[in-house]
Design a protein around this motif. Structure first.
Motif, PDB file in Angstrom:
ATOM      1  N   LYS A  87       0.626  -1.159   0.033  1.00  0.00           N
ATOM      2  CA  LYS A  87      -0.073   0.093   0.056  1.00  0.00           C
ATOM      3  C   LYS A  87       0.892   1.438   0.113  1.00  0.00           C
ATOM      4  O   LYS A  87       1.737   1.153   0.789  1.00  0.00           O
ATOM      5  CB  LYS A  87      -1.052  -0.091   1.230  1.00  0.00           C
ATOM      6  CG  LYS A  87      -1.718  -1.046   1.155  1.00  0.00           C
ATOM      7  CD  LYS A  87      -2.939  -1.195   0.510  1.00  0.00           C
ATOM      8  CE  LYS A  87      -3.866  -2.144   0.510  1.00  0.00           C
ATOM      9  NZ  LYS A  87      -5.042  -2.253  -0.474  1.00  0.00           N
ATOM     10  N   ARG A  88       0.675   2.026  -0.737  1.00  0.00           N
ATOM     11  CA  ARG A  88       1.368   3.270  -0.692  1.00  0.00           C
ATOM     12  C   ARG A  88       1.513   4.142   0.497  1.00  0.00           C
ATOM     13  O   ARG A  88       2.373   4.845   0.562  1.00  0.00           O
ATOM     14  CB  ARG A  88       0.581   4.638  -1.936  1.00  0.00           C
ATOM     15  CG  ARG A  88       0.943   4.032  -3.276  1.00  0.00           C
ATOM     16  CD  ARG A  88       2.179   4.472  -3.555  1.00  0.00           C
ATOM     17  NE  ARG A  88       2.464   3.720  -4.601  1.00  0.00           N
ATOM     18  CZ  ARG A  88       3.146   2.456  -4.711  1.00  0.00           C
ATOM     19  NH1 ARG A  88       3.474   1.829  -3.491  1.00  0.00           N
ATOM     20  NH2 ARG A  88       3.334   1.774  -5.880  1.00  0.00           N
ATOM     21  N   LEU A  89       0.617   3.783   1.521  1.00  0.00           N
ATOM     22  CA  LEU A  89       0.654   4.361   2.722  1.00  0.00           C
ATOM     23  C   LEU A  89       2.074   4.036   3.407  1.00  0.00           C
ATOM     24  O   LEU A  89       2.681   4.855   4.106  1.00  0.00           O
ATOM     25  CB  LEU A  89      -0.353   3.996   3.677  1.00  0.00           C
ATOM     26  CG  LEU A  89      -0.483   4.672   5.078  1.00  0.00           C
ATOM     27  CD1 LEU A  89      -0.683   6.040   4.955  1.00  0.00           C
ATOM     28  CD2 LEU A  89      -1.484   3.958   6.080  1.00  0.00           C
ATOM     29  N   PHE A  90       2.401   2.905   3.162  1.00  0.00           N
ATOM     30  CA  PHE A  90       3.537   2.044   3.642  1.00  0.00           C
ATOM     31  C   PHE A  90       4.797   2.173   2.782  1.00  0.00           C
ATOM     32  O   PHE A  90       5.819   1.939   3.332  1.00  0.00           O
ATOM     33  CB  PHE A  90       3.156   0.686   3.933  1.00  0.00           C
ATOM     34  CG  PHE A  90       1.946   0.592   4.963  1.00  0.00           C
ATOM     35  CD1 PHE A  90       2.073   1.419   6.055  1.00  0.00           C
ATOM     36  CD2 PHE A  90       1.005  -0.191   4.835  1.00  0.00           C
ATOM     37  CE1 PHE A  90       0.943   1.283   7.096  1.00  0.00           C
ATOM     38  CE2 PHE A  90      -0.178  -0.268   5.454  1.00  0.00           C
ATOM     39  CZ  PHE A  90      -0.311   0.659   6.633  1.00  0.00           C
TER      40      PHE A  90
ATOM     41  N   LEU B  42     -10.066   0.296   1.387  1.00  0.00           N
ATOM     42  CA  LEU B  42      -9.878   1.414   2.087  1.00  0.00           C
ATOM     43  C   LEU B  42      -8.776   2.109   0.726  1.00  0.00           C
ATOM     44  O   LEU B  42      -8.077   1.434   0.208  1.00  0.00           O
ATOM     45  CB  LEU B  42      -9.065   1.494   3.311  1.00  0.00           C
ATOM     46  CG  LEU B  42      -9.960   1.178   4.491  1.00  0.00           C
ATOM     47  CD1 LEU B  42      -9.151   0.753   5.677  1.00  0.00           C
ATOM     48  CD2 LEU B  42     -10.775   2.276   4.890  1.00  0.00           C
ATOM     49  N   ASP B  44      -5.262   3.593  -1.014  1.00  0.00           N
ATOM     50  CA  ASP B  44      -4.229   3.196  -0.661  1.00  0.00           C
ATOM     51  C   ASP B  44      -3.436   3.982   0.472  1.00  0.00           C
ATOM     52  O   ASP B  44      -2.443   3.619   0.997  1.00  0.00           O
ATOM     53  CB  ASP B  44      -3.475   3.482  -2.041  1.00  0.00           C
ATOM     54  CG  ASP B  44      -2.723   2.166  -2.383  1.00  0.00           C
ATOM     55  OD1 ASP B  44      -3.121   1.095  -1.907  1.00  0.00           O
ATOM     56  OD2 ASP B  44      -1.673   2.224  -3.239  1.00  0.00           O
ATOM     57  N   GLN B  45      -3.881   5.339   0.572  1.00  0.00           N
ATOM     58  CA  GLN B  45      -3.316   6.191   1.534  1.00  0.00           C
ATOM     59  C   GLN B  45      -4.025   6.277   2.802  1.00  0.00           C
ATOM     60  O   GLN B  45      -3.481   7.369   3.759  1.00  0.00           O
ATOM     61  CB  GLN B  45      -3.010   7.670   0.954  1.00  0.00           C
ATOM     62  CG  GLN B  45      -2.230   7.784  -0.217  1.00  0.00           C
ATOM     63  CD  GLN B  45      -0.702   7.751   0.222  1.00  0.00           C
ATOM     64  OE1 GLN B  45      -0.238   7.573   1.215  1.00  0.00           O
ATOM     65  NE2 GLN B  45      -0.037   7.957  -0.922  1.00  0.00           N
ATOM     66  N   SER B  46      -4.905   5.386   3.122  1.00  0.00           N
ATOM     67  CA  SER B  46      -5.690   5.585   4.373  1.00  0.00           C
ATOM     68  C   SER B  46      -5.120   5.398   5.530  1.00  0.00           C
ATOM     69  O   SER B  46      -4.451   3.959   5.684  1.00  0.00           O
ATOM     70  CB  SER B  46      -6.939   4.806   4.282  1.00  0.00           C
ATOM     71  OG  SER B  46      -7.733   4.799   5.379  1.00  0.00           O
TER      72      SER B  46
END
Lengths: 265, 206
Positions: A87-90, B42, B44-46
């Motif tokens: 995920k881009r968040l990570f 959700l 990707d940036q959640s």
């Protein structure tokens, strides 16, 4: 010579086995790690009224940075950390971009090169998977201050010269394999001269770019530390590491930023 | 429609904590390596993808995903903070006061403690009372050291504990969309609430 070394090692191992029976003996480091004796870290910047040193308890640190080969095992076992699944968040869009596929290194040479293009989250997940953790800034800096011959490497002029040379030289496009250099006096390799490394609390420096937006009152409380002065203004590599950590975000991946793991003992 | 989702998440959290208490954690996969539970996807940036668990001042154990469905104004603080934290809470109150009442009721304000050692749910509740924060619309949470460090990294908040056990920290208010994406940050103390209020209103116009 090598026979003598072997005998020495056997004697040392026998000593350990005997001492292992003693319940008061300190636990050994797991394979691939080195037990680092307790010591202290002298931070570059301290807050007013803060002690000048941070104690570091005895702990274990990986002998080498984590390699692409090690990381390939991790992503093979944990699909959510594969390049196409993360995920881009990570991890940002450059995550593992130097590999040729989700489960494929670019060439065989990469196997023993330090893994780079990984985020803090990915490094932390790898460590957790191994039953380890990332080292703190204090732990990392304490170990990295040691030269090949002494714990207080700042008193080793030859080591200081070598450090300044590396920190002012760009990383080569093809990274060398891990363990090619000299170990420091703890027996740990590649803390300097190969790649930068993530720490668990990289976001603990409080004089960041964010401070620009802070009010005068806030600056009075926290950023006064800036003028408290660094302990050693000649320690150019430490300044560089400090600045580098301050500029990082947890999802960043960079061509010369890798990691190694630590463990409580 | 959201209520079942929230309830499920809360129940999951509780069920999980009770297995912890019975000590069946030995064979549990660490959070890094658990497969993500399928459910409503959700973005990707959640931030709501985080697996960490948090305890409220009412001993409710939740994942951050339990906050989804409403915009959040989120900040980090610790209750024994003498200086910056009351100011950051006041900054949040100013934002709340500047919102039209019908919008204010649909925004949640969340405070998360740095101080995993001293900030128990009781301490958080005392802080709620001391700061005069209403029960509705304000969530106070504490978490474990690693989880606090991780959330701070995502919110771009830097902090460290000083020798007196106080936390030196940067001050940032973050607005999260109903699905947990960072849509706006207000950096520093005593800032005008206008920009953050505008961002919140924009979320409701969409």
């Amino acid at each position: 010579m090598s026979l003598r070394l072997l005998i020495l090692m056997l004697v040392a191992m026998a000593g350990r086995i005997v001492s292992g029976a003693d319940t008061t003996a300190a636990p050994e480091a797991p394979a691939g790690m080195v037990a680092v004796p307790a010591g202290e870290h002298r931070p570059l910047f301290v807050l007013p009224n803060e002690p000048k040193t941070i104690p570091v308890a005895r702990f274990a640190l990986d002998k080498f940075p984590v390699t692409n080969g090690d990381f390939l095992e991790f992503v093979s076992a944990n699909p959510r950390w594969r390049r196409s699944a993360v995920k881009r968040l990570f991890a940002d869009q450059n995550y593992l971009k130097h590999w040729s596929g989700d489960l494929k290194l670019n060439d065989a040479a990469q196997t023993n090169q330090p893994v780079v293009w990984i985020s803090w989250f990915a490094a932390k997940a790898f460590a957790q998977w191994k039953g380890k953790r990332l080292p703190t800034v204090a732990e990392w800096e304490y170990v990295a201050a040691a030269s090949p011959t002494r714990v207080d490497g700042d008193k080793d002029p030859e080591f200081q010269r070598a450090l300044r040379h590396w920190y002012s030289t760009p990383s080569p496009s093809e990274l060398p394999r891990v363990g090619a250099g000299l170990p420091n006096c703890f027996g740990i390799f590649d803390l300097h001269g190969l790649v930068w490394e993530w720490t668990s609390d990289f976001n603990s420096s409080i004089m960041t770019g964010d401070a620009r937006g802070d009010t005068g009152l806030d600056r009075q409380l926290f950023c006064g530390a800036g003028s408290a002065g660094a302990k050693d203004t000649a320690n150019f590599p430490a300044f560089m590491r400090y600045g580098f950590r301050s500029s990082l975000k947890a999802a960043y991946t960079i061509h010369n930023l890798g990691f190694r793991c630590a463990k409580d003992l | 429609m959201l209520l079942p989702v929230l309830l499920t998440l809360t129940l999951l959290g509780c069920a999980h904590s009770s297995t912890n208490k019975t000590g069946k954690t030995g064979t549990e996969t660490p959070p890094c390596c658990r497969e993500v539970t399928p459910g409503a996807p959700l973005p990707d940036q959640s931030l709501y993808q985080l697996d960490s668990k948090w305890t409220s001042d009412h001993w409710r154990i939740i994942r951050l995903a339990a906050l989804q469905g409403q915009p959040q104004v989120m900040a980090m603080m610790f209750t024994s903070c003498e200086f910056a934290c009351p100011i950051i809470v006041n900054d949040m109150k100013r934002i709340a006061d500047a919102l039209p009442p019908e919008i204010r009721d649909k925004v949640n304000f969340t405070l998360i403690s740095f101080d995993h050692e001293r900030d128990t749910p009781e301490k958080l509740l005392a802080f709620r009372k001391r700061m005069g924060l209403p029960m509705a619309g304000w969530t106070l949470l504490r978490g474990e050291a690693d989880d606090v460090r991780e959330l701070a990294a995502l919110l771009g908040v830097n902090y460290r504990k000083d020798a007196r056990g106080q936390y030196a920290h940067s001050n940032t208010l973050t607005v999260l969309s109903p699905t947990g994406e960072i849509v706006h940050q207000q950096i520093g103390l005593n800032q005008s609430p206008d920009e953050t209020v505008q961002q919140l209103l924009t979320l409701f116009r969409e």
